[in-house]
Design a protein around this motif. Structure first.
Motif, mmCIF file in Angstrom:
data_model
loop_
_atom_site.group_PDB
_atom_site.id
_atom_site.type_symbol
_atom_site.label_atom_id
_atom_site.label_comp_id
_atom_site.label_asym_id
_atom_site.label_seq_id
_atom_site.Cartn_x
_atom_site.Cartn_y
_atom_site.Cartn_z
ATOM 1 N N LYS A 155 -8.715 -8.776 42.426
ATOM 2 C CA LYS A 155 -8.775 -7.686 41.451
ATOM 3 C C LYS A 155 -7.656 -6.674 41.687
ATOM 4 O O LYS A 155 -7.075 -6.130 40.746
ATOM 5 N N GLU A 156 -7.345 -6.427 42.951
ATOM 6 C CA GLU A 156 -6.302 -5.452 43.266
ATOM 7 C C GLU A 156 -4.909 -5.978 42.938
ATOM 8 O O GLU A 156 -4.030 -5.250 42.505
ATOM 9 N N LEU A 157 -4.728 -7.306 43.149
ATOM 10 C CA LEU A 157 -3.393 -7.882 42.947
ATOM 11 C C LEU A 157 -3.082 -8.156 41.483
ATOM 12 O O LEU A 157 -1.926 -8.124 41.065
ATOM 13 N N THR A 158 -4.108 -8.419 40.700
ATOM 14 C CA THR A 158 -3.897 -8.855 39.302
ATOM 15 C C THR A 158 -2.983 -7.904 38.501
ATOM 16 O O THR A 158 -2.030 -8.361 37.867
ATOM 17 N N PRO A 159 -3.196 -6.591 38.564
ATOM 18 C CA PRO A 159 -2.314 -5.712 37.763
ATOM 19 C C PRO A 159 -0.863 -5.735 38.229
ATOM 20 O O PRO A 159 0.047 -5.406 37.472
ATOM 21 N N LEU A 160 -0.669 -6.149 39.464
ATOM 22 C CA LEU A 160 0.684 -6.120 40.022
ATOM 23 C C LEU A 160 1.460 -7.402 39.763
ATOM 24 O O LEU A 160 2.660 -7.459 40.016
ATOM 25 N N LEU A 161 0.849 -8.417 39.243
ATOM 26 C CA LEU A 161 1.520 -9.720 39.108
ATOM 27 C C LEU A 161 1.912 -9.998 37.667
ATOM 28 O O LEU A 161 1.255 -9.517 36.734
ATOM 29 N N SER A 162 2.968 -10.806 37.532
ATOM 30 C CA SER A 162 3.422 -11.186 36.183
ATOM 31 C C SER A 162 2.481 -12.231 35.596
ATOM 32 O O SER A 162 1.696 -12.847 36.313
ATOM 33 N N GLU A 163 2.637 -12.399 34.256
ATOM 34 C CA GLU A 163 1.775 -13.366 33.548
ATOM 35 C C GLU A 163 1.967 -14.785 34.078
ATOM 36 O O GLU A 163 0.997 -15.540 34.261
ATOM 37 N N ALA A 164 3.183 -15.135 34.396
ATOM 38 C CA ALA A 164 3.501 -16.501 34.878
ATOM 39 C C ALA A 164 2.818 -16.770 36.218
ATOM 40 O O ALA A 164 2.223 -17.841 36.439
ATOM 41 N N LEU A 166 0.214 -15.236 37.359
ATOM 42 C CA LEU A 166 -1.240 -15.272 37.165
ATOM 43 C C LEU A 166 -1.691 -16.636 36.642
ATOM 44 O O LEU A 166 -2.725 -17.174 37.068
ATOM 45 N N THR A 167 -0.895 -17.196 35.694
ATOM 46 C CA THR A 167 -1.238 -18.519 35.141
ATOM 47 C C THR A 167 -1.209 -19.575 36.250
ATOM 48 O O THR A 167 -2.112 -20.410 36.373
ATOM 49 N N LEU A 168 -0.157 -19.491 37.060
ATOM 50 C CA LEU A 168 -0.021 -20.442 38.161
ATOM 51 C C LEU A 168 -1.199 -20.318 39.143
ATOM 52 O O LEU A 168 -1.821 -21.311 39.540
ATOM 53 N N ALA A 169 -1.514 -19.071 39.464
ATOM 54 C CA ALA A 169 -2.616 -18.823 40.406
ATOM 55 C C ALA A 169 -3.936 -19.354 39.846
ATOM 56 O O ALA A 169 -4.757 -19.949 40.580
ATOM 57 N N ALA A 170 -4.125 -19.124 38.540
ATOM 58 C CA ALA A 170 -5.369 -19.597 37.913
ATOM 59 C C ALA A 170 -5.498 -21.108 38.057
ATOM 60 O O ALA A 170 -6.587 -21.631 38.358
ATOM 61 N N ASP A 171 -4.345 -21.820 37.826
ATOM 62 C CA ASP A 171 -4.362 -23.292 37.970
ATOM 63 C C ASP A 171 -4.693 -23.696 39.400
ATOM 64 O O ASP A 171 -5.497 -24.589 39.642
ATOM 65 N N LYS A 172 -3.996 -23.026 40.336
ATOM 66 C CA LYS A 172 -4.128 -23.418 41.747
ATOM 67 C C LYS A 172 -5.524 -23.104 42.309
ATOM 68 O O LYS A 172 -5.986 -23.756 43.227
ATOM 69 N N PHE A 173 -6.117 -22.065 41.765
ATOM 70 C CA PHE A 173 -7.414 -21.639 42.344
ATOM 71 C C PHE A 173 -8.622 -22.276 41.661
ATOM 72 O O PHE A 173 -9.753 -21.957 41.993
ATOM 73 N N LYS A 174 -8.304 -23.196 40.725
ATOM 74 C CA LYS A 174 -9.427 -23.837 40.025
ATOM 75 C C LYS A 174 -10.413 -24.490 41.005
ATOM 76 O O LYS A 174 -11.611 -24.489 40.811
#
Lengths: 403, 307
Positions: A155-164, A166-174
């Motif tokens: 939650k803390e990192l999300t505002p600090l990261l770019s959309e790309a 975040l998309t990558l992280a979402a894939d990796k953390f599935k």
């Protein structure tokens, strides 16, 4: 002649109510009791631990921490209100194994990453909790705390990261959201597809072995009675030889042992489920069952014959026979499984014929192995059985000669 | 029928039978008497092939025992003193079991069963458990089992121990019936009046030897004496031996029995005086004993064994 000996022996056993109880009812009751008593130990669907959460923090995160524990089927949360220490103590003496107290401000401090100190989680455990359960519960709870910290971090990192990113992280953390079954396939050694070891699979072999050795009681009682009443003398005067006399005992009791085994198996398959425990499933080798049970019978009958010829009174034979039976059972892993025993006791267990028979049955019932796997146990049991029978024959012959 | 020559049997250093010689003819009731420990049981066990012997020759039913134990057993029966039967089986189950052991079947089985049941009067109790029978009924069943193979030779070992007079008479009748059916009976008993009642011949065994054998009638005729038997209280064998040493024709039978060989009022009165002086009470005096008991007591007196 042999037919007459068989019919006589069966009639005498059938009219001996105590013998029937020891041979058939006692092991059947043991199977029922032990299958039911241990059913939760082997059942992953049933809860092993009951706990309650006292949430003094009352935040969304603290509620989430409680829900992490709920995922585990082995843990069951009791929805009871425990507002004071006295209530908590009462609960831990009665229905609960653990009480987790989340202090006020716990999740806030956790989110800030400060040293928790006075706001630590409090875990209260019942006095009789097993060490393994405590470790498992602690691990599960701490895993929940780690997940909470990861969530805070995300939650803390999300505002600090770019959309790309975040998309990558979402894939990796599935993978994190996958259920345990998707990551881990559990299979028990040697079992058929979809089958798990149950308390019934564990109990039935133990009590079959124990019950089979109870032929010591009726065999020695009847044999000593025949000796004391001179019926054996009369049989000898009617041309019945010692080997024929012994065979007239061995065969009926081997048949009785077979009957016992199949009856106990039937109890495991059809009666135990009626009381809520899982049904017994037969292994893949009926011939293996015959091998193990025949070897066990021979040893049990050999032990019984030896006791019957050595001792002169029924009281001596039944007392010593009972003690031998219980000792062989205790050492051989019937009462306490050998895997609970220390190494020294496990070595000692290897000397008990009950342990050989039990190991053979577990190979078949629990590990799903074939007849070849039980050949070593079969060989040891047959050798010991024949040795005991020969010894009994020699002693009997000497006693008869010194009439 | 039976011929035994020089039969010896040892238990360690103890000589149970000492070059024993015995002949028994066919179709007789033969009484075998002897004090406890005289060798009766050993002799009967050997004759039944239940015990080995150390020396001698035994021929039974025309067959040599050592070479033909099985054939002899098939034609003979041993009826032990102890009730050798199964209490938890019924009368008919007991009979059928022992018949099965002897491989009887078909018509022979039926005929032999009928014979054993009728001779022993067991008809009314066939389905009763043996354990519920009276002592006399059990004894009759015990005998019936022995008759199943229709034996030519029967050994009865104390068949009337511990039963009522009526059952005893029934058993004695059964034994006589066996003789009537041309069977040979060897009968051991401590009840000497019974032996007198049913036996044709007797042998007295003592210290492993036959000390007397013959037809009962002639033995009793020869033995006809005026003997008197004194049964005593509070006496001991050494005490009685001192008295007998001073007194002619007086024999010590055991620690409580004296046998005076010749009867006369003076001698009896004199002996009673001596006993009174020695403070020995007299329980019973039996006069004019021409019976088997006097003969038995006289012959076995030296050993001091009980009857």
């Amino acid at each position: 002649m042999f037919k007459a000996l068989l019919i006589k022996e069966f009639r005498l056993i059938l009219r001996d109510k105590q013998a029937l109880a020891a041979l058939f009812i006692m092991p059947a009751i043991f199977i029922l009791i032990m299958s039911m008593a241990l059913k939760d130990t082997f059942n992953s669907e049933r809860s092993l631990v009951d706990y309650a959460v006292v949430d003094l923090d009352k935040t969304a995160e603290s509620a989430a921490l409680g829900s992490f524990l709920k995922v585990d089927k082995g843990l069951h949360e009791e929805k009871i209100s425990l507002t004071d220490a006295a209530g908590r103590q009462t609960a831990l003496r009665g229905e609960l194994d653990f009480v987790v107290e989340i202090p006020a401000g716990f999740t806030a401090e956790l989110g800030q990453g400060v040293a928790l100190g006075p706001r630590r989680l409090k875990l209260y455990a019942a006095a009789d909790i097993k060490k393994e359960m405590l470790e498992l519960f602690q691990a599960r709870l701490l895993n929940g705390v780690q997940q909470l910290r990861l969530e805070n971090l995300r939650k803390e990192l999300t505002p600090l990261l770019s959309e790309a990113v975040l998309t990558l992280a979402a894939d990796k953390f599935k993978g994190f959201e996958l259920p345990p079954e998707a990551l881990l396939k559990l299979s028990f050694n040697g079992r058929f597809k979809g089958q798990r070891p149950t308390s019934t699979q564990q109990s039935v072999p133990s009590w079959i072995v124990f019950g089979m050795f109870f032929v010591i009681i009726p065999l020695s009682t009847i044999f000593i009675g025949e000796r004391r009443q001179n019926t054996l003398l009369r049989l000898r005067a009617m041309n019945v030889s010692t080997p024929a006399l012994l065979l007239g005992k061995i065969v009926p009791y081997i048949l009785i042992n077979q009957l016992q085994m199949w009856l106990m198996i039937a109890v495991g398959m059809y009666v135990v489920p009626l009381f809520g425990a899982e049904a017994l499933t037969l292994g893949r080798s009926i011939s293996g069952l015959f091998l193990v049970s025949f070897g066990l019978s021979l040893t049990a009958v050999g032990t019984a014959m030896l006791i019957a010829v050595v001792f002169d009174t029924v009281e001596q034979a039944t007392t010593i026979g009972g003690i031998i039976n219980i000792l062989l059972g205790a050492v051989g892993g019937v009462m306490v499984p050998t895997f609970y025993m220390p190494k020294v006791m496990q070595s000692l267990a290897g000397m008990s014929p009950m342990a050989w028979g039990l190991d053979g049955f577990l190979d078949l019932f629990l590990r799903g192995l074939g007849p070849q796997a039980v050949l070593p146990e079969f060989g040891k049991l047959v050798f010991l059985g024949l040795f005991l029978l020969c010894l009994a024959g020699v002693i009997f012959e000497r006693k008869v000669k010194s009439l | 029928m039976i011929a035994i020559k020089n039969l010896s049997k040892f238990y360690g250093d103890i000589r149970a039978l000492d070059q024993l010689e015995l002949k028994i003819g066919r179709g007789v009731i033969f009484g075998l008497l002897g004090p406890n420990g005289a060798g009766k049981t050993t002799l009967v066990s050997i004759m039944n092939g239940l015990l080995d012997f150390d020396a001698g020759e035994i021929e039974i039913l025309g067959l040599e025992l050592k070479a033909n134990p099985g054939a002899i057993r098939r034609r003979s029966a041993f009826i032990p003193q102890a009730l050798a039967l199964y209490d938890n089986l019924s009368v008919i189950e007991n009979l059928r079991f022992f018949a099965g052991i002897q491989k009887l079947s078909g018509a022979v089985l039926r005929a032999n069963l009928d014979y054993a049941i009728s001779v022993n009067r067991l008809e009314g109790m066939l389905n009763q458990r043996a354990g519920t029978l009276s002592g006399g009924q059990k004894r009759r069943l015990n005998i019936a089992i022995g008759l199943l193979n229709n034996p030519e030779l029967l050994y009865f070992d104390e068949p009337t121990v511990g039963i009522d007079p009526e059952s005893r008479n029934q058993i004695l009748e059964t034994i006589r019936a066996c003789k009537d059916d041309a069977k040979t009976v060897i009968y051991t008993s401590h009840y000497l009046p019974e032996i007198e009642k049913i036996c044709d011949e007797v042998a007295i065994i003592d210290h492993g030897r036959i000390v007397l054998q013959g037809r009962l009638e002639s033995l009793l005729q020869e033995e006809k004496t005026d003997a008197v038997i004194f049964t005593l209280l509070n006496s001991s064998r050494p005490q009685l031996e001192v008295i007998a040493g001073r007194y002619e024709d007086l024999e010590v039978v055991d620690g409580a029995t004296l046998l005076l060989a010749r009867q006369s009022a003076v001698r009896i009165g004199h002996l009673l005086e001596i006993l009174e002086r020695e403070k020995i009470a007299v329980k019973e005096i039996r006069y004019g004993t021409t019976d088997l008991e006097a003969l038995f007591l006289r012959l076995t007196a030296a050993g001091g064994a009980d009857v």
